[in-house]
Design a protein around this motif. Structure first.
Motif, PDB file in Angstrom:
ATOM      1  N   GLY A  88      -7.712  15.755  25.146  1.00  0.00           N
ATOM      2  CA  GLY A  88      -6.530  15.609  24.299  1.00  0.00           C
ATOM      3  C   GLY A  88      -6.864  15.234  22.876  1.00  0.00           C
ATOM      4  O   GLY A  88      -6.250  15.726  21.923  1.00  0.00           O
ATOM      5  N   LEU A 101      -8.536  18.336  21.145  1.00  0.00           N
ATOM      6  CA  LEU A 101      -7.586  19.435  20.965  1.00  0.00           C
ATOM      7  C   LEU A 101      -6.530  19.077  19.935  1.00  0.00           C
ATOM      8  O   LEU A 101      -6.074  19.924  19.174  1.00  0.00           O
ATOM      9  N   GLU A 126      -5.527  21.015  16.646  1.00  0.00           N
ATOM     10  CA  GLU A 126      -4.126  21.383  16.415  1.00  0.00           C
ATOM     11  C   GLU A 126      -3.687  20.954  15.024  1.00  0.00           C
ATOM     12  O   GLU A 126      -2.951  21.666  14.353  1.00  0.00           O
ATOM     13  N   LEU A 137     -11.204  29.404  25.857  1.00  0.00           N
ATOM     14  CA  LEU A 137     -10.032  30.197  26.257  1.00  0.00           C
ATOM     15  C   LEU A 137      -9.113  30.446  25.071  1.00  0.00           C
ATOM     16  O   LEU A 137      -8.528  31.515  24.934  1.00  0.00           O
ATOM     17  N   TRP A 167      -5.869  27.011  12.261  1.00  0.00           N
ATOM     18  CA  TRP A 167      -4.758  26.057  12.188  1.00  0.00           C
ATOM     19  C   TRP A 167      -4.897  25.123  10.998  1.00  0.00           C
ATOM     20  O   TRP A 167      -4.182  24.158  10.871  1.00  0.00           O
ATOM     21  N   GLY A 221      -1.997  14.508  25.932  1.00  0.00           N
ATOM     22  CA  GLY A 221      -1.363  15.521  25.087  1.00  0.00           C
ATOM     23  C   GLY A 221      -2.192  16.789  24.940  1.00  0.00           C
ATOM     24  O   GLY A 221      -1.874  17.635  24.115  1.00  0.00           O
ATOM     25  N   ALA A 222      -3.256  16.919  25.756  1.00  0.00           N
ATOM     26  CA  ALA A 222      -4.137  18.073  25.600  1.00  0.00           C
ATOM     27  C   ALA A 222      -3.386  19.377  25.807  1.00  0.00           C
ATOM     28  O   ALA A 222      -3.516  20.310  25.016  1.00  0.00           O
ATOM     29  N   SER A 269      -1.047  20.195  23.028  1.00  0.00           N
ATOM     30  CA  SER A 269      -1.778  20.679  21.857  1.00  0.00           C
ATOM     31  C   SER A 269      -2.143  22.145  22.032  1.00  0.00           C
ATOM     32  O   SER A 269      -2.011  22.940  21.092  1.00  0.00           O
ATOM     33  N   VAL A 270      -2.614  22.485  23.230  1.00  0.00           N
ATOM     34  CA  VAL A 270      -2.991  23.870  23.502  1.00  0.00           C
ATOM     35  C   VAL A 270      -1.784  24.785  23.287  1.00  0.00           C
ATOM     36  O   VAL A 270      -1.875  25.829  22.638  1.00  0.00           O
ATOM     37  N   ARG A 285       0.873  24.223  21.447  1.00  0.00           N
ATOM     38  CA  ARG A 285       1.273  24.299  20.039  1.00  0.00           C
ATOM     39  C   ARG A 285       0.321  25.198  19.258  1.00  0.00           C
ATOM     40  O   ARG A 285       0.736  25.917  18.357  1.00  0.00           O
ATOM     41  N   MET A 286      -0.979  25.133  19.623  1.00  0.00           N
ATOM     42  CA  MET A 286      -1.920  26.011  18.919  1.00  0.00           C
ATOM     43  C   MET A 286      -1.593  27.468  19.224  1.00  0.00           C
ATOM     44  O   MET A 286      -1.676  28.327  18.355  1.00  0.00           O
ATOM     45  N   MET A 287      -1.218  27.720  20.484  1.00  0.00           N
ATOM     46  CA  MET A 287      -0.830  29.090  20.827  1.00  0.00           C
ATOM     47  C   MET A 287       0.405  29.502  20.041  1.00  0.00           C
ATOM     48  O   MET A 287       0.524  30.645  19.602  1.00  0.00           O
ATOM     49  N   TYR A 299      -5.945  28.422  32.134  1.00  0.00           N
ATOM     50  CA  TYR A 299      -6.094  27.123  31.473  1.00  0.00           C
ATOM     51  C   TYR A 299      -6.092  25.996  32.507  1.00  0.00           C
ATOM     52  O   TYR A 299      -6.835  25.035  32.391  1.00  0.00           O
TER      53      TYR A 299
END
Lengths: 174, 395
Positions: A69, A72, A76, A114, A154, B101-102, B105-106, B108-110, B145
């Motif tokens: 988290g 990432l 983000e 991924l 980003w 929150g991982a 975050s993934v 939101r990045m997508m 994922y």
């Protein structure tokens, strides 16, 4: 003259040909454990070892705390690279915290792959408190690596920095 | 508060007559949590925004929709809680995610996009798919994922995804599986982040529209709900028909040729055990209560040779959810719910707990890792589609 020096006129700027976009510096987040890597950065600092200054350091008590988290979220929020660092194996202040760090790191790496982010933006390094030189070396290497990869998708600066001169390396004191 | 008044109108919260059935039904409240849906309904009706935003219990709700079922005044609390979460999101309230929150975050990045995901790695050689155009679109969801993120639970949600594509191939269809697919935005929407959800919705609707698909099949109960209900405002002139893979297979049941010897002879493990395999089915909340699909998965399970379905005490509309809906509400109460549900599954005498949503699998497998309960709640978990694929065999 009592009103102070006048500002020079801006004529000079007009005469020069359009400048190349300013060299781009990556934003890097470094997670460092309290006992080894953070102290290693301190050692680099007090020994005045030169290295590139484009990173923000986040200190955690143990590298085992650095869960996917954290990394990432850094990506983000626009980090171009994330460096996770901790004590060498066998040196962990909490005996096996860095083994946990490896587990977490592997998971993070899978997810980052991924997502289609370059693997070079993420790195795991063991740096002890005495290895100031090594800290500087890792930071320089990693900063250069991320710089060649360019801004992360980003990173809000991506748009402005297209066409930047790659490989420029300003060096400042730490 | 105009937003609250609007939400009350939309979800019929004003009709609440304070009977408290919602709180009495709530799985969280039943295992001892201090969570009360009624309190939120009341606060909405009274316009007490501070009570809602600052109380910080909004993210405890599983959004399993059990209270909606039981409400005599037909207040849709699940919709209400989503609206309230959106309101809180505007005030900077975020769920306390157990995974740091991982996953958010993934997602939101997508939503922001900008990279080419490597999400096709699971496609094995034998699976035939199209990458851009076709009649049928297979929506994979984020199983790759999950498998990457939860290696410690031996989560194998991709098996269900592969089985679904394999079965579609056997029915003579090469579905579109797009490398440009992004998260459906379900979890972000239910966490109150409508902005990111809209970005994802627009991208995904466009992607499917460009593929020219008339039918969209998905294995994930949450993706299905999002596509069927929440994407509606984003659709163009001719939206595709959207079905769950169990519905799709149930429609094509006569065309599926089951390998009777093989299926009856061995258990789903392939361990060589004789006799029928007893399975029990966990209704995912999104598939069941949210969309009313109870029959299709059961029809499939009953059609399988050598598989015997035995229902849990609370099933179909009364089923208890896996207690982890939106990656936002895992706590000791969620754990208690999962343990109770797994005990219920074990009590049926079933060897396999079958489900139709990858998230149910993730959460139940996590609960099974409890070191204190040992083997008491362990049970094999499979996706319905995996069992169907196994029964069809090589034919």
């Amino acid at each position: 003259m009592t009103t102070g020096a006048k500002r020079p006129k801006r004529q000079t700027a007009k005469r020069t040909p359009p400048k190349a976009p300013p060299p781009w510096d990556p934003s890097i987040v470094v997670f460092a454990c309290n006992w080894c890597s953070y102290a290693g950065a301190d050692t680099a600092g007090v020994s005045r070892i030169q290295h590139q200054p484009h990173f923000r350091m986040i200190r955690v008590m143990c590298s085992g705390r650095i869960q996917p988290g954290f990394v990432l979220r850094a990506f983000e929020k626009g980090a171009d690279g994330v460096l996770v660092s901790g004590c060498h194996f066998g040196d962990c202040h909490y005996i096996f915290g860095n083994e946990r760090a490896v587990e977490q790191f592997e998971k993070t790496k899978e997810v980052v792959k991924l997502l289609g982010l370059e693997e070079g933006r993420l790195r795991l390094e063991w740096i002890s408190a005495a290895e100031g030189v090594r800290f500087a070396q890792v930071i320089n290497e990693f900063t250069d690596q991320v710089r060649t990869l360019g801004p992360s998708p980003w990173n809000g600066k991506r748009q402005q920095s297209v066409g930047r001169a790659a490989g420029q390396r300003p060096t400042t004191e730490s | 508060m105009p937003e609250l008044a609007e939400a009350a109108k939309k979800t019929k919260a004003w009709a609440c007559y304070d009977c408290g059935k919602c709180t009495a039904t709530c799985p969280i409240a039943r295992v001892g949590g201090s969570y009360s849906p009624r309190r939120h309904v009341l606060a909405t009706n009274l316009g007490q925004q501070r009570e809602i935003v600052e109380n910080n219990t909004l993210f405890t709700c599983l959004t399993c929709s059990l209270c909606d079922r039981r409400c005599p005044a037909q207040v849709t609390y699940t919709e209400l809680v989503r609206d309230l979460r959106e309101l809180s999101h505007g005030h900077g309230v975020e769920p306390e995610c157990p995974h740091g929150g991982a996953l958010q975050s993934v997602m939101r990045m997508m939503a922001k996009g900008g990279t080419q995901q490597n999400r096709m790695g699971w496609l094995s050689q034998d699976l035939k798919t199209e990458s851009a155009k076709g009649q049928v679109f297979y929506w994979t969801g984020c199983t790759m994922y999950y498998d990457a993120f939860f290696p410690e639970f031996q989560v194998k949600t991709l098996e269900g995804t592969r089985s679904a594509v394999r079965l579609m191939n056997k029915l003579g269809i090469n579905p579109v599986v797009s490398p440009d697919e992004r998260c459906c935005g379900h979890d972000l929407l239910w966490n109150g982040d409508r902005k990111s959800f809209e970005l994802l919705a627009e991208h995904n609707v466009k992607l499917v529209a460009n593929s020219g698909a008339e039918l969209l099949v998905t294995s994930c109960a949450e993706c299905l709900r999002t596509w069927k209900v929440d994407y509606e405002p984003f659709f163009g002139a001719k939206p595709p028909r959207i079905v769950h893979v169990t519905e799709y297979l149930a429609e094509h049941l006569p065309d599926l040729k089951f390998d009777t010897d093989r299926a009856a002879g061995t258990g789903p493990d392939g361990d060589g055990s004789r006799g029928p395999v007893r399975v029990t089915y966990q209704d995912p909340c999104r598939l069941g209560r949210h969309l009313g699909i109870y029959f299709a998965p059961r029809q499939l399970l009953e059609a399988l040779p050598g598989v015997e379905l035995s229902e849990m005490r609370r099933s179909e509309a009364a089923a208890i959810c896996c207690a982890g809906g939106t990656w936002s509400n895992c706590d000791r109460f969620a754990k208690q719910i999962q343990v109770e549900r797994l005990r219920e599954a074990r009590a049926t005498g079933a060897q396999v707990l079958v489900t139709a949503c990858p998230k149910c699998q993730v959460h139940f497998r996590c609960a099974m890792k409890d070191p204190n309960l040992g083997g008491e709640i362990e049970i094999e978990m499979r996706d319905v589609v995996e069992l169907v694929d196994q029964a069809v065999g090589q034919k």
